[in-house]
Design an enzyme around this catalytic site. Structure first.
Site, PDB file in Angstrom:
ATOM      1  N   ARG A   1       0.843  -1.203   0.000  1.00 19.26           N
ATOM      2  CA  ARG A   1       0.000   0.000   0.000  1.00 19.26           C
ATOM      3  C   ARG A   1       0.876   1.250   0.000  1.00 19.26           C
ATOM      4  NH1 ARG A   1      -4.224  -0.425   4.300  1.00 19.26           N
ATOM      5  NH2 ARG A   1      -5.618  -0.972   2.568  1.00 19.26           N
TER       6      ARG A   1
ATOM      7  N   GLU B   1      14.065   3.257  -1.239  1.00 26.74           N
ATOM      8  CA  GLU B   1      15.304   2.727  -1.793  1.00 26.74           C
ATOM      9  C   GLU B   1      15.058   1.880  -3.033  1.00 26.74           C
ATOM     10  OE1 GLU B   1      17.341   0.887   1.531  1.00 26.74           O
ATOM     11  OE2 GLU B   1      18.164   2.824   2.098  1.00 26.74           O
TER      12      GLU B   1
END
Length: 735
Positions: free
Chosen positions: A618, A695
């Site tokens: 999500r 990342e």
């Protein structure tokens, strides 16, 4: 709260506030100068003095003489602190080298003294008067030269060990199609906008540090160990951080030297590491040499895959975990990975955005493209053929959610991959050779224990307190959104306070675990507060609905504020995790698409288009998440084309140790960037059903750029960064 079963329906699923593209709640402060960074804490304590750090002029050896008397006598100087004045100092468990050298020198620009004066200019001038003589020792500074002496990393971390499944040597030897290539990535600097900076103030034996640090609790623990004082005597305050990328995960010399200087001068001391000192004094992403071998059947099925990586660090340090993704990304019955660590006397190597996967994918995803070409296959088709829904090393362990194939398919359609020329060097636009490249993105989803407290104030507003930090990632906003969703109020009714060690200990900012873990901690605290509110109002907490600033149960509706009309109500808890991350592999996935143009005469490379398709659970705030991904894509472009700490292998230091010599992308280097998030939830990750994304966005970008350059020119460069000098002599005819 213990999260040990997959999440079911909960208040977050309402998605009235969470999941919406809200503006950063700290945005107005940042654009008006109201956000006070570490060096800007001018009014929190009176009578501040200034510190200036002197770094070592050699990389390895001993201090033979250090004469600080001329500095002590200089105008405005209040104190000079060296290892002799500091007394016995410990070392934090997360530091490889000592933060104040003496007499031994472990790396270039290791701090040898701090000067404290009434003004910054006086401190800087006095530091130049300190006379230091050294006895140099021959050091090791060249990874290639030290490669043969590299050894298996030591430590209890199982990820450091070699992995072997099946018979890799036999399967590779028998494979009808083989690839065996070596790639390299350079040392890189975090080069964040805000330097490492600290204001330190003592009150008796109590120390307060206003600093720029991603992990507040780690800073407290390591500072206590270094100074040999109780943790309770240290307060760390880090409300705003001007970029970190892993470079501010750990205690650095600015914090220690500000504290030592303040103790010696009996004044609060403000100190920022000067930019030319940062590259060699702090941490960096270590260089790697990577050998990748892939064997496959003629129809493209991988039968053997091996990845070996060499990196270097100071004695007692650790390796760059460049083989991590290869253990999980593609199927193949016979596999091996290995890391070897060489002792180098350069500055400490450590985490930089997506440590392991970022440099590892720069090699692996270039190798996958090369293998696809050997097979005569489309690069995406080759990757899809070798996709897997289980951990390739432990097939009994499924992925909690893995939509890598969908990332490639959605991206290919949006990017127009079918228009790419399969033959390199065939598409021209005037003087430019044009090419397209692709790469997989992969980053593991780490879960960390995280705590928070949430308070319902008498005016009906909510206050959230946690030592979580915001390094530009949007922590303030998504934490506020979580509390607002859980208590049924508007985001404007939530005040978020972060980055103070007096608050409950959070996951902190690192490893892209911050968003999911920190919000899960806030979720747990909100559950406690919901129970306290329901009890106060005489409502069954299991039946209570929090919405529109009210608490509802059946036909009854009560304003939320009524529960706190006599006194604030508090909810505090932490989110802890069971074994779901052990029974199921939790990872994030994506696909990067890049179009480049390369000047046929000069080999200048320009990126024209970039697209990232991400599957990361999500998305708690699409606006801040997109910002994270495009920033990561930009860093990936820098790693591909320009970023490199140049090592002087004779003297042992990074030569280009400032922002004039260490090149990073600027606006003119970065074209339109498109980001697509697949609509998904991962109930195995946390009650938020989210995963990290900050990342993931850098992982694979470098290889996508490299593959696009090859597609444009037919020139394969395996040593990053891909600068024009590595291309120009091999370019096809400009005619």
């Amino acid at each position: 709260m213990k999260f040990d079963k997959p999440a079911t329906t909960n208040p977050i699923d309402e998605l009235k506030v969470v999941g919406q593209p809200r503006d950063r709640i700290d945005g107005p402060l940042k654009v008006t100068g109201g956000a006070r960074y570490a060096y800007e804490q001018h009014d929190v304590v009176a009578n501040q003095a200034y510190g200036y750090v002197l770094g070592s002029g050699i990389a390895k050896g001993r201090i033979a003489l250090l004469d600080a008397e001329p500095a002590r006598k200089a105008s405005g100087v209040l104190a000079v602190v060296t290892a002799g004045e500091a007394g016995k100092l410990g070392k934090g468990k997360r530091n490889t080298a000592r933060l104040l050298a003496g007499p031994d020198i472990e790396h270039y620009h290791q701090a040898v003294a701090v000067v404290v004066a009434e003004t910054f200019e006086q401190a800087r001038a006095a530091a130049s008067l300190i006379r230091v003589e050294y006895t140099e020792i021959e050091g090791r500074y060249d990874l290639e030269a030290a490669r043969s002496a590299a050894s298996e990393p030591e430590g209890d971390d199982p990820s450091l060990a070699d992995t072997r499944v099946g018979d890799f040597p036999g399967a590779f030897g028998e494979a009808p199609v083989k690839l065996d290539e070596t790639y390299s990535t350079p040392d890189e600097s975090h080069a964040m906008m805000e330097p490492h900076a600290t204001l330190a103030a003592w009150d008796g034996d109590k120390l307060t540090l206003w600093t720029s640090n991603q992990m507040v609790a780690w800073a407290v623990a390591d500072m206590a160990a270094t100074l040999a004082i109780p943790k309770d005597n240290i307060r760390v305050v880090s409300p705003f951080i001007g970029g970190g990328f892993g470079g501010k995960l750990f205690l650095r010399s600015d914090v220690l030297l500000a504290a030592l200087g303040a103790r010696a001068a009996r004044r609060p001391v403000k100190l920022a590491l000067q930019r030319p000192l940062m590259m060699n004094n702090t941490t960096h992403r270590p260089a790697t040499i990577q050998r990748i071998r892939i064997g496959a059947t003629k129809d493209g099925k991988i039968t053997a895959i091996g990845h070996e990586s060499w990196s270097g660090d100071l004695e007692g340090g650790g390796p760059e975990l460049a083989v991590q993704q290869t253990r999980l990304l593609y199927a193949g019955p016979n596999r091996m990975t290995a890391m070897r660590l060489a002792v180098l006397d350069l500055a400490e190597g450590n985490a930089m955005r997506a440590p392991g996967e970022a440099p590892g994918l720069m090699a692996l995803e270039m190798a996958m493209d090369e293998m696809a070409e050997k097979l005569g296959m489309d690069p995406i088709a080759f990757r899809l053929l070798n996709d897997t829904q289980v951990d390739p090393e432990k097939p009994e362990r499924p992925f909690s959610m893995r939509r890598l194939g969908e990332c490639f398919k959605v991206g290919a359609e949006r990017f127009g991959w079918d228009r790419r020329s399969a033959r390199p060097g065939r598409v021209r636009d005037g003087r430019w050779l044009v090419g397209c490249g692709v790469a997989a993105a992969f980053r593991n989803n780490l879960v960390m224990k995280s705590a928070a407290r949430v308070r319902l104030e008498t005016d009906g507003t909510l206050t959230v307190e946690t030592d979580m930090t915001d390094i530009g990632t949007g922590s303030y906003t998504i934490i506020g959104q979580t509390a607002a969703e859980m208590l049924g109020v508007e985001l404007g009714k939530v005040v978020v306070k972060l980055g103070d060690s007096r608050f409950p200990v959070s996951a902190g900012s690192g490893g892209q675990w911050g968003a999911n873990s920190a919000t899960a901690g806030v979720y747990a605290a909100c559950v406690k507060l919901r129970e306290a509110i329901a009890q106060k109002l005489g409502i069954n907490s299991t039946e209570a609905v929090f919405a529109g600033g009210e608490v509802r149960s059946g036909n009854r509706s009560v304003p939320l504020a009524r529960a706190a009309q006599d006194a604030p109500l508090l909810g505090e808890d932490k989110m802890e995790y069971g074994d779901l991350d052990k029974t199921h592999q939790q990872s994030t996935f994506g696909a990067h698409f890049v179009e480049v143009a390369v000047d046929a005469a000069t080999a200048e490379t320009r990126i024209r288009r970039m697209l990232a398709v991400c599957a990361a659970g999500r998305i708690l705030n699409p606006k801040t998440a997109r910002s994270q991904v495009i920033g990561a894509m930009t860093m990936g472009a820098g790693a591909a084309l320009m970023e490199e700490l140049a090592v002087d292998t004779r003297r042992g230091f990074f030569v280009n140790h400032d922002l004039a010599g260490y090149e990073v992308p600027v606006h003119a280097d970065i074209p339109h960037q498109e980001v697509v998030f697949l609509d998904e939830t991962d109930p195995m990750s946390s009650p938020m059903k989210a995963k990290g994304v900050g990342e993931l966005g850098i992982c694979g970008v470098g290889a996508a750029v490299a593959n696009a350059i090859y597609n444009a020119t037919g020139v394969r460069v395996r040593d990053y960064p891909i600068t024009l000098d590595k291309l120009v002599s091999r370019m096809p005819d400009a005619a």
